[in-house]
Design an enzyme around this catalytic site. Structure first.
Site, PDB file in Angstrom:
ATOM      1  N   LYS A 216       0.840  -1.202   0.000  1.00  0.00           N
ATOM      2  CA  LYS A 216       0.000   0.000   0.000  1.00  0.00           C
ATOM      3  C   LYS A 216       0.879   1.259   0.000  1.00  0.00           C
ATOM      4  CE  LYS A 216      -3.299   2.408   2.936  1.00  0.00           C
ATOM      5  NZ  LYS A 216      -4.245   2.361   4.043  1.00  0.00           N
ATOM      6  N   GLU A 222      10.678  -4.456   4.427  1.00  0.00           N
ATOM      7  CA  GLU A 222      10.780  -5.863   3.984  1.00  0.00           C
ATOM      8  C   GLU A 222      10.456  -5.978   2.489  1.00  0.00           C
ATOM      9  OE1 GLU A 222       9.262  -4.824   6.689  1.00  0.00           O
ATOM     10  OE2 GLU A 222       9.413  -6.268   8.342  1.00  0.00           O
ATOM     11  N   GLY A 277      -4.711  -1.956   5.112  1.00  0.00           N
ATOM     12  CA  GLY A 277      -3.912  -3.112   4.679  1.00  0.00           C
ATOM     13  C   GLY A 277      -4.625  -4.434   4.915  1.00  0.00           C
ATOM     14  N   ARG A 278      -5.191  -4.601   6.109  1.00  0.00           N
ATOM     15  CA  ARG A 278      -5.816  -5.891   6.436  1.00  0.00           C
ATOM     16  C   ARG A 278      -7.168  -6.084   5.757  1.00  0.00           C
ATOM     17  NH1 ARG A 278      -4.936  -2.559  10.522  1.00  0.00           N
ATOM     18  NH2 ARG A 278      -6.606  -1.731  11.822  1.00  0.00           N
ATOM     19  N   GLU A 363      -4.904  -6.827  14.852  1.00  0.00           N
ATOM     20  CA  GLU A 363      -4.412  -5.506  14.466  1.00  0.00           C
ATOM     21  C   GLU A 363      -5.551  -4.481  14.571  1.00  0.00           C
ATOM     22  OE1 GLU A 363      -0.893  -4.248  11.614  1.00  0.00           O
ATOM     23  OE2 GLU A 363      -2.648  -4.737  10.411  1.00  0.00           O
ATOM     24  N   HIS A 394      -5.560 -33.233  17.293  1.00  0.00           N
ATOM     25  CA  HIS A 394      -4.496 -34.131  17.751  1.00  0.00           C
ATOM     26  C   HIS A 394      -3.317 -33.370  18.336  1.00  0.00           C
ATOM     27  CE1 HIS A 394      -6.534 -37.613  16.036  1.00  0.00           C
ATOM     28  NE2 HIS A 394      -6.920 -36.750  15.099  1.00  0.00           N
ATOM     29  N   LYS A 516       9.469  -1.049  14.454  1.00  0.00           N
ATOM     30  CA  LYS A 516      10.047  -0.734  13.136  1.00  0.00           C
ATOM     31  C   LYS A 516      11.134   0.336  13.290  1.00  0.00           C
ATOM     32  CE  LYS A 516       5.918  -0.931  10.254  1.00  0.00           C
ATOM     33  NZ  LYS A 516       5.130  -0.144   9.313  1.00  0.00           N
TER      34      LYS A 516
HETATM   35  O1  LIG Z   1       1.116  -2.725   2.234  1.00  0.00           O
HETATM   36  P1  LIG Z   1       2.212  -2.098   3.030  1.00  0.00           P
HETATM   37  O2  LIG Z   1       2.128  -0.602   3.025  1.00  0.00           O
HETATM   38  O3  LIG Z   1       3.554  -2.593   2.595  1.00  0.00           O
HETATM   39  O4  LIG Z   1       1.995  -2.537   4.528  1.00  0.00           O
HETATM   40  C1  LIG Z   1       2.068  -3.871   4.928  1.00  0.00           C
HETATM   41  C2  LIG Z   1       1.674  -4.019   6.384  1.00  0.00           C
HETATM   42  O5  LIG Z   1       2.568  -3.227   7.138  1.00  0.00           O
HETATM   43  C3  LIG Z   1       2.398  -3.302   8.523  1.00  0.00           C
HETATM   44  O6  LIG Z   1       3.371  -2.551   9.166  1.00  0.00           O
HETATM   45  C4  LIG Z   1       1.020  -2.841   8.890  1.00  0.00           C
HETATM   46  O7  LIG Z   1       0.859  -3.020  10.267  1.00  0.00           O
HETATM   47  C5  LIG Z   1      -0.021  -3.649   8.144  1.00  0.00           C
HETATM   48  O8  LIG Z   1      -1.305  -3.166   8.410  1.00  0.00           O
HETATM   49  C6  LIG Z   1       0.246  -3.608   6.669  1.00  0.00           C
HETATM   50  O9  LIG Z   1      -0.660  -4.466   6.016  1.00  0.00           O
END
Ligand SMILES: O=P(O)(O)OC[C@H]1O[C@@H](O)[C@H](O)[C@@H](O)[C@@H]1O
Length: 551
Positions: A216, A222, A277-278, A363, A394, A516
């Site tokens: 987003k 990452e 995002g979620r 979240e 199990h 972060k």
């Molecule tokens: O889609 P992005 O901006 O890379 O974010 C990924 C995720 O980043 C995390 O840090 C958020 O807590 C999530 O809500 C989000 O889905």
């Protein structure tokens, strides 16, 4: 802001507390069933999915509730302003007030093309334009019309994204695998652990691989790092930057970062900041799903969610299925002291569903500050966990049956299997466990029965099951794209209901920021090879890593 600060200031909360005192001493579920032959009819609801004509049966009757409980819970929802908040969400109001944003994922699956606006401007055409682009692109890739830089058909898709840009796509493409194109290999790379991208690349050919960079913000460390690693790997073979256009597309809201990365604007599938995002699997973030199951199935997935949205929007609260689910969760958390919520799908394809729901629930409602900025006087979001059954039986179900904790549980089963192997024998065995677990959790096994079976005196307490454990059983006709869409939307609106009653903002996620920021600072120290100022434990751990981890 609603006309209250703390949920436990509401009149119905006090009434529920009084009601709980009597009910909790009295309720023995099996006796309630014996006393009331109508109990199942009273507390189960059928969702009719207009998208594909299927049904989902929600059986709430094995929960700690009576008609009085349900009336009081509905009153709690009313007093908390649930209808207003829900209507505001559907009207595109900025109910995510800490980020000044609308919460409008429902507009992404507006398959009836109802008027939907943010800031007085329709969003319908923009949403449909992206869907049209997804349709065109997915058809080109699936048919082979879209070719790699050497003219070969794409046969591998690597989605690079994390959190909401990963969990939805991976869960849905697994859950709807029976609809997938098996000639397409899918990889989902999320973790910064180099192993994740390395393994995906080992399995891919640069000439036939398509990378979807899903983010987003397009600033998530990452994702950007993994995407750059993929680009370097790709260019090592392709050599020419112009080849990127055939192999990298972006799913994002951030055009300038996307173009900076080297992806052409015309290969960007955009969405708006009112998509959390979620909640983004319904947006361009769902492109991997669309490529895998095809646009028609993806559209059905949206239509199923839309049908549940309409149910949530238009059904009176007492009949409103996600509202009942959310109120029960509040009931268990705040009055019975439950800490958790277990979701166990009896469906191997749904194996990532609990992981997906973890982000959705935890979240959203892992918050302790009310909408007017006060620390809550009660407990909020439960710890959601789960695994597919029968495997879960199990391993950790022991604790459900004989542990000391109250664990409200949802069981999910599709009546029709996608794989009715051995004359449907596996499916009958699976279903028999689905029924047996909720029955056993409710009935338990009294010591008299254990004794009658001839157990030695000293083993009787060990073999006794107290029972009276609440469950909700969800029976889907078949796990079609529309059924899955509706089921996810059920949990979204359940989560919404909880957050509204608790008077918290379910739509921000400031809680992920601190870790972060600290990681960025420590990364600088690791690059320099020396720990900075920290507490004794953190500095020693960093030094130990530096000493042991040298390449
Ligand atoms: O889609 P992005 O901006 O890379 O974010 C990924 C995720 O980043 C995390 O840090 C958020 O807590 C999530 O809500 C989000 O889905």
């Amino acid at each position: 802001m609603p006309g209250f600060s703390q949920a436990n200031e509401l009149k119905s909360w006090t009434e529920l507390a009084t009601h709980h005192k009597t009910l909790s001493k009295d309720i023995v579920l099996k006796e309630y069933f014996a006393k009331d032959p109508q109990r199942f009819e009273k507390f189960s609801r059928v969702f009719k999915n207009e998208a594909d004509g299927g049904e989902i049966l929600f059986d709430f009757s094995k929960n700690f509730l009576t008609e009085e409980t349900l009336d009081l819970l509905v009153k709690l929802a009313e007093e908390s302003g649930l209808e207003k908040l829900r209507n505001d969400m559907f009207a595109g109001e900025k109910i995510n007030f800490t980020e000044g944003r609308a919460v409008y994922h429902v507009a992404l699956r507006n398959t009836s093309n109802t008027k939907m606006e943010v800031d007085g401007k329709s969003v319908v055409d923009d949403v449909n334009a992206v869907l049209e682009h997804m349709k065109e692109f997915s058809e080109q890739v699936r048919s082979g019309e879209w070719k790699g830089y050497t003219g070969k058909k794409i046969n591998t898709i690597v989605n690079i994204g994390i959190g909401g840009s990963d969990l939805g796509p991976v869960m849905v493409s697994e859950a709807l695998k029976p609809y997938g194109d098996r000639n397409l290999k899918l990889h989902f790379v999320s973790n910064i652990d180099g192993t994740h991208i390395a393994e995906a690349l080992k399995d891919s050919d640069p000439e036939t691989t398509l990378f979807l960079v899903a983010s987003k913000t397009f600033t998530t460390a990452e994702t950007v790092t993994n995407a750059n690693t993929a680009k370097t790997w790709f260019l090592k073979t392709a050599k020419d930057d112009s080849a990127i256009a055939k192999h990298f597309v972006a799913l994002s809201t951030n055009e300038s970062e996307v173009t900076k990365f080297g992806i052409d604007k015309k290969n960007m599938f955009p969405f708006s900041d009112w998509v959390g995002g979620r909640y983004s699997v319904w947006s361009a973030i769902g492109l991997s799903v669309c490529l895998y199951i095809g646009y028609e199935n993806f559209y059905q997935f949206l239509a199923g969610a839309h049908a549940m949205d309409q149910h949530f929007l238009k059904t009176p609260l007492k009949e409103n299925i996600p509202v009942i689910g959310g109120l029960l969760s509040v009931w268990y958390s705040d009055f019975f002291g439950a800490q958790t919520h277990l979701v166990a799908p009896f469906d191997q394809y749904m194996h990532r569903f609990p992981a997906y729901l973890q982000q959705l629930s935890m979240e959203s409602n892992g918050k302790a500050i009310t909408r007017d900025g006060k620390y809550v006087n009660y407990t909020t979001g439960p710890i959601l966990f789960g695994e597919p059954a029968t495997n879960a039986q199990h391993s950790f179900f022991q604790l459900l049956h004989q542990g000391t904790k109250l664990i409200p549980t949802d069981f999910i089963l599709a009546a029709k299997s996608h794989n009715p192997v051995e004359g449907n024998k596996h499916q009958r065995m699976l279903a028999s466990n689905f029924f047996a677990q909720s029955e056993a959790l409710m009935l338990g096994k009294p010591d008299s029965e254990v004794k009658a079976e001839g157990a030695p005196e000293e083993l009787i307490p060990h073999k006794t099951f107290l029972g009276n454990r609440p469950t909700t059983s969800i029976l889907v006709d078949k796990m079609t794209p529309a059924a899955l869409g509706a089921l996810i939307a059920y949990y979204e609106h359940l989560t919404f209901t909880e957050g509204c009653v608790w008077n918290i903002n379910s739509f921000d996620q400031w809680g992920v920021e601190l870790g972060k920021k600290l990681a960025v600072k420590i990364l600088g120290e690791l690059d320099d090879g020396k720990a900075g100022e920290h507490d004794g434990s953190t500095s020693s751990l960093i030094e130990a890593f530096l000493a042991r981890g040298k390449l």
